[in-house]
Design an enzyme around this catalytic site. Structure first.
Site, PDB file in Angstrom:
ATOM      1  N   THR A  73      -2.411   8.062  38.120  1.00  0.00           N
ATOM      2  CA  THR A  73      -2.186   7.713  36.719  1.00  0.00           C
ATOM      3  C   THR A  73      -1.257   8.729  36.067  1.00  0.00           C
ATOM      4  OG1 THR A  73      -3.244   7.429  34.535  1.00  0.00           O
ATOM      5  CG2 THR A  73      -4.320   8.943  36.040  1.00  0.00           C
ATOM      6  N   GLU A 110       4.922  -1.485  36.860  1.00  0.00           N
ATOM      7  CA  GLU A 110       3.750  -2.122  36.256  1.00  0.00           C
ATOM      8  C   GLU A 110       4.114  -3.550  35.898  1.00  0.00           C
ATOM      9  OE1 GLU A 110       1.309   0.511  33.948  1.00  0.00           O
ATOM     10  OE2 GLU A 110       0.625  -1.143  32.670  1.00  0.00           O
ATOM     11  N   HIS A 163     -15.757   1.075  28.398  1.00  0.00           N
ATOM     12  CA  HIS A 163     -15.074   0.179  29.337  1.00  0.00           C
ATOM     13  C   HIS A 163     -14.837   0.879  30.682  1.00  0.00           C
ATOM     14  CE1 HIS A 163     -12.738   2.581  26.685  1.00  0.00           C
ATOM     15  NE2 HIS A 163     -11.628   2.470  27.386  1.00  0.00           N
ATOM     16  N   ASP A 191      -6.245   0.178  34.875  1.00  0.00           N
ATOM     17  CA  ASP A 191      -5.440  -0.481  33.842  1.00  0.00           C
ATOM     18  C   ASP A 191      -6.362  -0.873  32.708  1.00  0.00           C
ATOM     19  OD1 ASP A 191      -2.702  -1.423  33.135  1.00  0.00           O
ATOM     20  OD2 ASP A 191      -3.859  -3.241  32.750  1.00  0.00           O
TER      21      ASP A 191
HETATM   22  O1  LIG Z   1      -0.355   5.720  34.146  1.00  0.00           O
HETATM   23  P1  LIG Z   1      -1.350   4.762  33.586  1.00  0.00           P
HETATM   24  O2  LIG Z   1      -2.700   4.877  34.244  1.00  0.00           O
HETATM   25  O3  LIG Z   1      -0.860   3.338  33.524  1.00  0.00           O
HETATM   26  O4  LIG Z   1      -1.608   5.281  32.074  1.00  0.00           O
HETATM   27  P2  LIG Z   1      -1.388   4.570  30.678  1.00  0.00           P
HETATM   28  O5  LIG Z   1      -1.857   5.517  29.629  1.00  0.00           O
HETATM   29  O6  LIG Z   1       0.003   4.023  30.571  1.00  0.00           O
HETATM   30  O7  LIG Z   1      -2.447   3.411  30.745  1.00  0.00           O
HETATM   31  P3  LIG Z   1      -2.505   1.835  30.402  1.00  0.00           P
HETATM   32  O8  LIG Z   1      -1.283   1.102  30.807  1.00  0.00           O
HETATM   33  O9  LIG Z   1      -3.790   1.381  30.972  1.00  0.00           O
HETATM   34  O10 LIG Z   1      -2.479   1.833  28.818  1.00  0.00           O
HETATM   35  C1  LIG Z   1      -3.533   1.711  28.030  1.00  0.00           C
HETATM   36  C2  LIG Z   1      -3.311   2.446  26.729  1.00  0.00           C
HETATM   37  O11 LIG Z   1      -4.504   2.250  25.996  1.00  0.00           O
HETATM   38  C3  LIG Z   1      -5.015   3.473  25.556  1.00  0.00           C
HETATM   39  N1  LIG Z   1      -6.302   3.735  26.209  1.00  0.00           N
HETATM   40  C4  LIG Z   1      -6.614   3.619  27.534  1.00  0.00           C
HETATM   41  N2  LIG Z   1      -7.872   3.968  27.751  1.00  0.00           N
HETATM   42  C5  LIG Z   1      -8.386   4.325  26.552  1.00  0.00           C
HETATM   43  C6  LIG Z   1      -9.632   4.797  26.130  1.00  0.00           C
HETATM   44  O12 LIG Z   1     -10.624   5.010  26.976  1.00  0.00           O
HETATM   45  N3  LIG Z   1      -9.804   5.065  24.827  1.00  0.00           N
HETATM   46  C7  LIG Z   1      -8.805   4.883  23.947  1.00  0.00           C
HETATM   47  N4  LIG Z   1      -7.587   4.464  24.266  1.00  0.00           N
HETATM   48  C8  LIG Z   1      -7.375   4.174  25.562  1.00  0.00           C
HETATM   49  C9  LIG Z   1      -4.044   4.574  25.877  1.00  0.00           C
HETATM   50  O13 LIG Z   1      -3.296   4.899  24.744  1.00  0.00           O
HETATM   51  C10 LIG Z   1      -3.125   3.953  26.923  1.00  0.00           C
HETATM   52  O14 LIG Z   1      -1.820   4.342  26.702  1.00  0.00           O
END
Ligand SMILES: O=P(O)(O)OP(=O)(O)OP(=O)(O)OC[C@H]1O[C@@H](n2cnc3c(O)ncnc32)[C@H](O)[C@@H]1O
Length: 181
Positions: free
Chosen positions: A7, A35, A165, A64
């Site tokens: 990640t 992605e 989640h 994700d």
């Molecule tokens: O490299 P990856 O794992 O993809 O990292 P990412 O941060 O881009 O991850 P996502 O595409 O899953 O994006 C989800 C977004 O939602 C938010 N998010 C994810 N998990 C969260 C949580 O537990 N609580 C609050 N915000 C969260 C966070 O800002 C992420 O940028």
């Protein structure tokens, strides 16, 4: 047993590592993964896991996460990362200013890739959007998301993991994982 968490988000890696302390060694790796665009977090996670497995070929998990707000027809949904980078929590709060229905949920898919293939586990938390941010902990949308009277940013990491989640998806994965050890 070592599992690599792939990640670009350090906070996600920390949450996974704390969840697995005593069960498996967690290593954090940031790979540049394509992605795919899909509304379904499970589909996105599965594809990310496949791409990561092709690059490193050792047991790994990817995460994700989508964030779905009912009054905004599910926005930002699968585009949660982009929306966080662009309008952020202030932008979401502005969009929600006059909304009566404040309900929202997070959904996380954890995909585990190993020699045996890819398994996907999901978890969800239902709550509501606050009028203003609260709390110093967590990351992302945590300060504006309330669950049973507290924002996720007002919880300790261990408390968040019990109800979140990601925690629920990880618990499903852990149950499956330890049954096979
Ligand atoms: O490299 P990856 O794992 O993809 O990292 P990412 O941060 O881009 O991850 P996502 O595409 O899953 O994006 C989800 C977004 O939602 C938010 N998010 C994810 N998990 C969260 C949580 O537990 N609580 C609050 N915000 C969260 C966070 O800002 C992420 O940028």
């Amino acid at each position: 047993m070592k599992i690599t968490v792939v990640t670009g988000n350090r906070h996600k890696a920390d949450e996974v590592a704390s969840f697995f302390s005593g069960i498996a060694e967690i290593e954090h790796l940031d790979l540049d993964l394509p992605e795919i665009r899909d509304e379904n977090v499970g589909t996105v996670a599965r594809e990310k896991a496949r791409a990561a497995w092709e690059q490193i070929g050792r047991p790994l998990i990817v995460d994700d996460t989508g964030f779905f707000i009912t009054a905004l027809n599910g926005f930002p949904g699968a585009t949660a990362a982009y929306v966080m980078k662009t309008i952020g929590n202030p932008g979401i709060l502005k969009l929600m200013e006059d909304q009566v229905d404040r309900s929202a949920y997070f959904e996380t898919a954890i995909a585990y890739a190993s020699e045996e293939g890819i398994r996907v586990f999901t978890g969800r938390i239902d709550g509501s959007i606050l009028g203003a941010p609260r709390g110093e902990g967590g990351f992302g949308y945590d300060p504006i998301f309330s669950y049973e009277g507290r924002s996720l940013a007002e919880m300790l990491l261990a408390e968040k993991s019990v109800v979140s989640h990601r925690g629920r998806a990880l618990a499903a994965f852990r149950d499956w994982f330890v049954s096979g050890i």
